[in-house]
Design a protein around this motif. Structure first.
Motif, PDB file in Angstrom:
ATOM      1  N   ALA A 144       0.831  -1.205   0.000  1.00  0.00           N
ATOM      2  CA  ALA A 144       0.000   0.000   0.000  1.00  0.00           C
ATOM      3  C   ALA A 144       0.867   1.258   0.000  1.00  0.00           C
ATOM      4  O   ALA A 144       0.581   2.239  -0.698  1.00  0.00           O
ATOM      5  CB  ALA A 144      -0.921  -0.003   1.215  1.00  0.00           C
ATOM      6  N   LEU A 145       1.938   1.228   0.792  1.00  0.00           N
ATOM      7  CA  LEU A 145       2.840   2.377   0.842  1.00  0.00           C
ATOM      8  C   LEU A 145       3.520   2.610  -0.495  1.00  0.00           C
ATOM      9  O   LEU A 145       3.665   3.740  -0.953  1.00  0.00           O
ATOM     10  CB  LEU A 145       3.889   2.176   1.943  1.00  0.00           C
ATOM     11  CG  LEU A 145       3.407   2.350   3.382  1.00  0.00           C
ATOM     12  CD1 LEU A 145       4.510   1.952   4.357  1.00  0.00           C
ATOM     13  CD2 LEU A 145       2.985   3.802   3.625  1.00  0.00           C
ATOM     14  N   VAL A 146       3.955   1.491  -1.115  1.00  0.00           N
ATOM     15  CA  VAL A 146       4.582   1.616  -2.432  1.00  0.00           C
ATOM     16  C   VAL A 146       3.583   2.180  -3.440  1.00  0.00           C
ATOM     17  O   VAL A 146       3.904   3.061  -4.241  1.00  0.00           O
ATOM     18  CB  VAL A 146       5.116   0.252  -2.906  1.00  0.00           C
ATOM     19  CG1 VAL A 146       5.570   0.333  -4.376  1.00  0.00           C
ATOM     20  CG2 VAL A 146       6.269  -0.200  -2.019  1.00  0.00           C
ATOM     21  N   GLY A 157       3.674  10.339  -4.824  1.00  0.00           N
ATOM     22  CA  GLY A 157       5.076  10.735  -4.743  1.00  0.00           C
ATOM     23  C   GLY A 157       5.422  11.949  -5.583  1.00  0.00           C
ATOM     24  O   GLY A 157       6.030  12.903  -5.073  1.00  0.00           O
ATOM     25  N   PRO A 158       5.055  11.967  -6.885  1.00  0.00           N
ATOM     26  CA  PRO A 158       5.386  13.130  -7.711  1.00  0.00           C
ATOM     27  C   PRO A 158       4.793  14.428  -7.177  1.00  0.00           C
ATOM     28  O   PRO A 158       5.424  15.481  -7.239  1.00  0.00           O
ATOM     29  CB  PRO A 158       4.782  12.758  -9.085  1.00  0.00           C
ATOM     30  CG  PRO A 158       4.778  11.268  -9.081  1.00  0.00           C
ATOM     31  CD  PRO A 158       4.465  10.870  -7.670  1.00  0.00           C
ATOM     32  N   GLU A 159       3.546  14.343  -6.636  1.00  0.00           N
ATOM     33  CA  GLU A 159       2.916  15.544  -6.097  1.00  0.00           C
ATOM     34  C   GLU A 159       3.628  16.008  -4.835  1.00  0.00           C
ATOM     35  O   GLU A 159       3.822  17.221  -4.620  1.00  0.00           O
ATOM     36  CB  GLU A 159       1.440  15.279  -5.797  1.00  0.00           C
ATOM     37  CG  GLU A 159       0.606  15.009  -7.039  1.00  0.00           C
ATOM     38  CD  GLU A 159      -0.866  14.819  -6.711  1.00  0.00           C
ATOM     39  OE1 GLU A 159      -1.241  15.037  -5.539  1.00  0.00           O
ATOM     40  OE2 GLU A 159      -1.626  14.467  -7.619  1.00  0.00           O
ATOM     41  N   ILE A 160       4.026  15.074  -3.989  1.00  0.00           N
ATOM     42  CA  ILE A 160       4.746  15.432  -2.767  1.00  0.00           C
ATOM     43  C   ILE A 160       6.085  16.072  -3.123  1.00  0.00           C
ATOM     44  O   ILE A 160       6.484  17.090  -2.546  1.00  0.00           O
ATOM     45  CB  ILE A 160       4.964  14.184  -1.885  1.00  0.00           C
ATOM     46  CG1 ILE A 160       3.610  13.668  -1.371  1.00  0.00           C
ATOM     47  CG2 ILE A 160       5.905  14.500  -0.723  1.00  0.00           C
ATOM     48  CD1 ILE A 160       3.706  12.340  -0.647  1.00  0.00           C
ATOM     49  N   TYR A 161       6.780  15.495  -4.109  1.00  0.00           N
ATOM     50  CA  TYR A 161       8.083  16.031  -4.530  1.00  0.00           C
ATOM     51  C   TYR A 161       7.926  17.420  -5.137  1.00  0.00           C
ATOM     52  O   TYR A 161       8.721  18.337  -4.865  1.00  0.00           O
ATOM     53  CB  TYR A 161       8.722  15.087  -5.534  1.00  0.00           C
ATOM     54  CG  TYR A 161      10.073  15.550  -6.027  1.00  0.00           C
ATOM     55  CD1 TYR A 161      11.140  15.673  -5.138  1.00  0.00           C
ATOM     56  CD2 TYR A 161      10.274  15.874  -7.368  1.00  0.00           C
ATOM     57  CE1 TYR A 161      12.384  16.107  -5.577  1.00  0.00           C
ATOM     58  CE2 TYR A 161      11.516  16.315  -7.808  1.00  0.00           C
ATOM     59  CZ  TYR A 161      12.561  16.425  -6.902  1.00  0.00           C
ATOM     60  OH  TYR A 161      13.781  16.859  -7.343  1.00  0.00           O
ATOM     61  N   ALA A 162       6.864  17.596  -5.951  1.00  0.00           N
ATOM     62  CA  ALA A 162       6.611  18.906  -6.556  1.00  0.00           C
ATOM     63  C   ALA A 162       6.318  19.943  -5.482  1.00  0.00           C
ATOM     64  O   ALA A 162       6.765  21.094  -5.558  1.00  0.00           O
ATOM     65  CB  ALA A 162       5.439  18.815  -7.539  1.00  0.00           C
ATOM     66  N   GLY A 163       5.560  19.536  -4.458  1.00  0.00           N
ATOM     67  CA  GLY A 163       5.263  20.438  -3.347  1.00  0.00           C
ATOM     68  C   GLY A 163       6.524  20.833  -2.598  1.00  0.00           C
ATOM     69  O   GLY A 163       6.696  21.991  -2.215  1.00  0.00           O
ATOM     70  N   TYR A 164       7.405  19.862  -2.405  1.00  0.00           N
ATOM     71  CA  TYR A 164       8.666  20.140  -1.726  1.00  0.00           C
ATOM     72  C   TYR A 164       9.499  21.141  -2.525  1.00  0.00           C
ATOM     73  O   TYR A 164      10.073  22.082  -1.971  1.00  0.00           O
ATOM     74  CB  TYR A 164       9.445  18.834  -1.544  1.00  0.00           C
ATOM     75  CG  TYR A 164      10.878  19.044  -1.108  1.00  0.00           C
ATOM     76  CD1 TYR A 164      11.183  19.346   0.215  1.00  0.00           C
ATOM     77  CD2 TYR A 164      11.912  18.960  -2.044  1.00  0.00           C
ATOM     78  CE1 TYR A 164      12.494  19.549   0.610  1.00  0.00           C
ATOM     79  CE2 TYR A 164      13.225  19.173  -1.664  1.00  0.00           C
ATOM     80  CZ  TYR A 164      13.508  19.474  -0.335  1.00  0.00           C
ATOM     81  OH  TYR A 164      14.805  19.688   0.048  1.00  0.00           O
TER      82      TYR A 164
END
Length: 221
Positions: A15-17, A24-31
């Motif tokens: 589930a985490l994967v 992941g891409p959205e979290i990275y873009a936010g960062y």
């Protein structure tokens, strides 16, 4: 029991994967966005101090860092500190007239005038616009600027001198407006040099000179 635990752990890992793949891409873009904001804020404060800065109120017309995107407004970036200070005082005291600038300058304290002049003098100048190519008009403008000896006051590369501002890279509409104002006498040069020069120019020469000057990339003073 151990088997149930292992299966549960594997399910959670899957589930985490899966979540990482989806979000992941959205979290990275936010960062990256937040990191960019932090870098911008650090640069902003290093350049002019904590937010809000006095010069922010000038950006609507004169652009960020005093470099406008609208050809009808003056570029303040890279102008000499003494020149900017003198023009603000001229607006404030009624020696230079503008429906927009006169009341704004009149509300500035002596310290604020000095602060603005110092800030804008430190900014990197650029061309306000990239006018449509017209080689014939550009050549006529260059000939006019050379014949009138504009570098004598406006300095090498027309980047500004001790007694005159940078005119290289200013917006074409702004230059036409100011030369026409000097020609009519609506704007007065304390030395009368600009009034005398502008009065000798035809409207065609003003247009050509303004076009040529607007194509120049400003150099350091």
């Amino acid at each position: 029991m151990k088997r149930v635990f292992v299966i549960g752990a594997l399910t959670a890992a899957v589930a985490l994967v899966g979540a990482g793949t989806v979000y992941g891409p959205e979290i990275y873009a936010g960062y990256r966005f937040m990191n960019a904001l932090d870098e911008h804020d650090a640069e902003y404060q290093a350049n002019g101090g904590a937010w809000p800065q006095l010069q922010d109120s000038c950006a609507l017309c004169h652009g960020a860092h005093g470099q406008p995107q609208n050809a009808q407004f003056a570029s303040l970036a890279g102008q000499s500190e003494a020149y900017i200070e003198e023009q603000l005082r001229a607006f404030a005291e009624g020696r230079r007239h503008s429906p927009q600038m006169s009341p704004l300058a009149a509300n500035l304290s002596d310290e604020q005038i000095k602060q603005l002049a110092h800030y804008f003098s430190r900014q990197k100048a650029g061309r306000t616009e990239s006018p449509a190519s017209d080689k014939e008009l550009e050549q006529r403008g260059q000939a006019t600027v050379t014949a009138k000896g504009c570098t004598a006051c406006h300095g090498e590369g027309l980047a500004g001198g001790p007694i005159a501002p940078r005119i290289a890279g200013q917006g074409k509409l702004y230059l036409i407006d100011q030369l026409s104002a000097f020609k009519r006498g609506d704007r007065k040069d304390p030395t009368q040099a600009m009034n005398a020069l502008a009065s000798s120019l035809s409207e065609g020469e003003i247009l050509a000179a303004a076009h040529y000057l607007s194509t120049l990339t400003p150099t350091k003073q």
